[in-house]
Design a protein around this motif. Structure first.
Motif, short mmCIF file in Angstrom:
data_model
loop_
_atom_site.label_atom_id
_atom_site.label_comp_id
_atom_site.label_asym_id
_atom_site.label_seq_id
_atom_site.Cartn_x
_atom_site.Cartn_y
_atom_site.Cartn_z
N GLY A 35 0.70 -1.14 0.00
CA GLY A 35 -0.09 -0.05 0.13
C GLY A 35 0.78 1.36 0.01
N HIS A 36 2.16 1.28 -0.01
CA HIS A 36 3.24 2.26 -0.10
C HIS A 36 3.61 2.55 -1.44
CE1 HIS A 36 2.47 2.66 4.55
NE2 HIS A 36 3.01 1.34 4.40
N GLN A 37 3.63 3.67 -1.83
CA GLN A 37 4.24 3.96 -3.17
C GLN A 37 5.97 3.77 -2.81
OE1 GLN A 37 3.18 7.93 -4.21
NE2 GLN A 37 1.39 7.25 -5.05
N ILE A 38 6.49 3.06 -3.73
CA ILE A 38 8.02 3.02 -3.61
C ILE A 38 8.74 3.25 -4.76
CG2 ILE A 38 7.81 0.90 -2.00
CD1 ILE A 38 8.41 -0.95 -4.24
N GLY A 39 8.00 3.45 -5.92
CA GLY A 39 9.09 3.82 -7.12
C GLY A 39 8.18 4.14 -8.23
N GLU A 40 8.88 4.58 -9.24
CA GLU A 40 8.02 4.87 -10.70
C GLU A 40 8.79 4.26 -11.71
OE1 GLU A 40 6.38 9.58 -10.26
OE2 GLU A 40 8.76 9.19 -10.61
N LEU A 41 7.92 3.52 -12.65
CA LEU A 41 8.24 3.01 -14.02
C LEU A 41 8.15 4.33 -14.79
CD1 LEU A 41 7.21 -0.45 -13.89
CD2 LEU A 41 9.51 0.45 -13.90
N ILE A 42 9.08 4.84 -15.67
CA ILE A 42 8.99 6.09 -16.53
C ILE A 42 9.72 5.63 -18.05
CG2 ILE A 42 8.22 7.87 -14.87
CD1 ILE A 42 11.05 8.70 -15.38
N PRO A 43 9.18 5.96 -19.20
CA PRO A 43 9.91 5.75 -20.29
C PRO A 43 10.94 6.59 -20.32
CG PRO A 43 7.98 7.00 -20.77
CD PRO A 43 7.82 6.52 -19.17
N LEU A 44 12.28 6.06 -20.77
CA LEU A 44 13.34 6.91 -21.11
C LEU A 44 13.15 7.91 -21.85
CD1 LEU A 44 16.15 4.15 -20.89
CD2 LEU A 44 15.60 6.08 -19.09
N ARG A 45 13.64 9.23 -22.00
CA ARG A 45 13.50 10.16 -23.09
C ARG A 45 14.59 9.60 -23.93
NH1 ARG A 45 13.51 16.28 -20.27
NH2 ARG A 45 11.72 15.45 -18.76
N ARG A 46 14.08 9.65 -25.40
CA ARG A 46 15.19 9.40 -26.21
C ARG A 46 15.29 10.48 -27.38
NH1 ARG A 46 14.13 3.18 -27.76
NH2 ARG A 46 13.64 2.45 -25.77
N ARG A 47 16.55 10.56 -27.70
CA ARG A 47 16.82 11.72 -28.67
C ARG A 47 16.32 11.39 -29.85
NH1 ARG A 47 22.28 14.75 -26.83
NH2 ARG A 47 21.92 15.26 -29.14
N ARG A 48 15.66 12.26 -30.60
CA ARG A 48 15.77 12.00 -32.06
C ARG A 48 16.68 12.37 -32.91
NH1 ARG A 48 10.01 14.81 -33.34
NH2 ARG A 48 10.34 13.33 -35.41
N ARG A 49 17.15 11.46 -33.69
CA ARG A 49 18.31 11.72 -34.43
C ARG A 49 18.09 12.49 -35.77
NH1 ARG A 49 22.57 7.45 -33.98
NH2 ARG A 49 22.69 6.72 -31.92
N PHE A 50 16.86 12.27 -36.47
CA PHE A 50 16.52 12.73 -37.60
C PHE A 50 15.27 13.50 -37.63
CE2 PHE A 50 19.10 8.87 -38.21
CZ PHE A 50 20.08 9.30 -39.22
N VAL A 51 15.23 14.53 -38.38
CA VAL A 51 13.93 15.32 -38.29
C VAL A 51 13.52 15.52 -39.76
CG1 VAL A 51 13.01 17.56 -38.04
CG2 VAL A 51 14.84 16.68 -36.36
N SER A 52 12.32 15.13 -40.05
CA SER A 52 11.77 15.10 -41.55
C SER A 52 11.71 16.48 -42.07
CB SER A 52 10.58 14.49 -41.56
OG SER A 52 9.31 15.25 -41.01
N ARG A 53 11.81 16.61 -43.29
CA ARG A 53 11.72 17.74 -44.08
C ARG A 53 10.63 18.52 -43.52
NH1 ARG A 53 13.11 18.36 -50.24
NH2 ARG A 53 15.02 17.53 -49.32
N ALA A 54 9.40 17.86 -43.35
CA ALA A 54 8.05 18.39 -43.11
C ALA A 54 8.19 19.18 -41.54
CB ALA A 54 6.94 17.58 -43.30
N GLN A 55 8.65 18.36 -40.63
CA GLN A 55 8.78 18.76 -39.56
C GLN A 55 9.75 20.14 -39.32
OE1 GLN A 55 10.27 14.97 -37.88
NE2 GLN A 55 8.29 14.63 -36.73
#
Length: 89
Positions: A35-55
């Motif tokens: 019943g006690h909070q002990i931790g978090e599972l969170i996604p890792l931030r991933r750096r984008r390597r490529f950006v599309s021309r439209a973006q």
């Protein structure tokens, strides 16, 4: 601020593949034990390597305009024009 769903240590152990797939997909969880909070599972931030021309075009629409002549003047002022021959002694 959004509230993360809580999962018990037992749920994590028994449904680890399902939970880890959800984390990989961007979900986050708070893990509890007794019943006690002990931790978090969170996604890792991933750096984008490529950006599309439209973006790139979409982001660039809000960029300040560049005065090409002023840019060249700044470049020429920063570069040593009298660098000489690097092989000459």
């Amino acid at each position: 601020m959004s509230v993360q769903p809580e999962i018990t240590q037992r749920d994590l152990r028994s449904r680890s593949k399902e939970i880890m797939d959800a984390v990989e997909g961007g979900s986050a969880f708070t893990v509890t034990r007794d019943g006690h909070q002990i931790g978090e599972l969170i996604p890792l931030r991933r750096r984008r390597r490529f950006v599309s021309r439209a973006q790139f075009a979409a982001v660039s629409r809000n960029a300040a305009p560049v005065d090409i002549e002023a840019f060249r003047v700044d470049q020429e002022a920063a570069v040593d024009q009298d660098h000489g021959d690097p092989y000459e002694r």
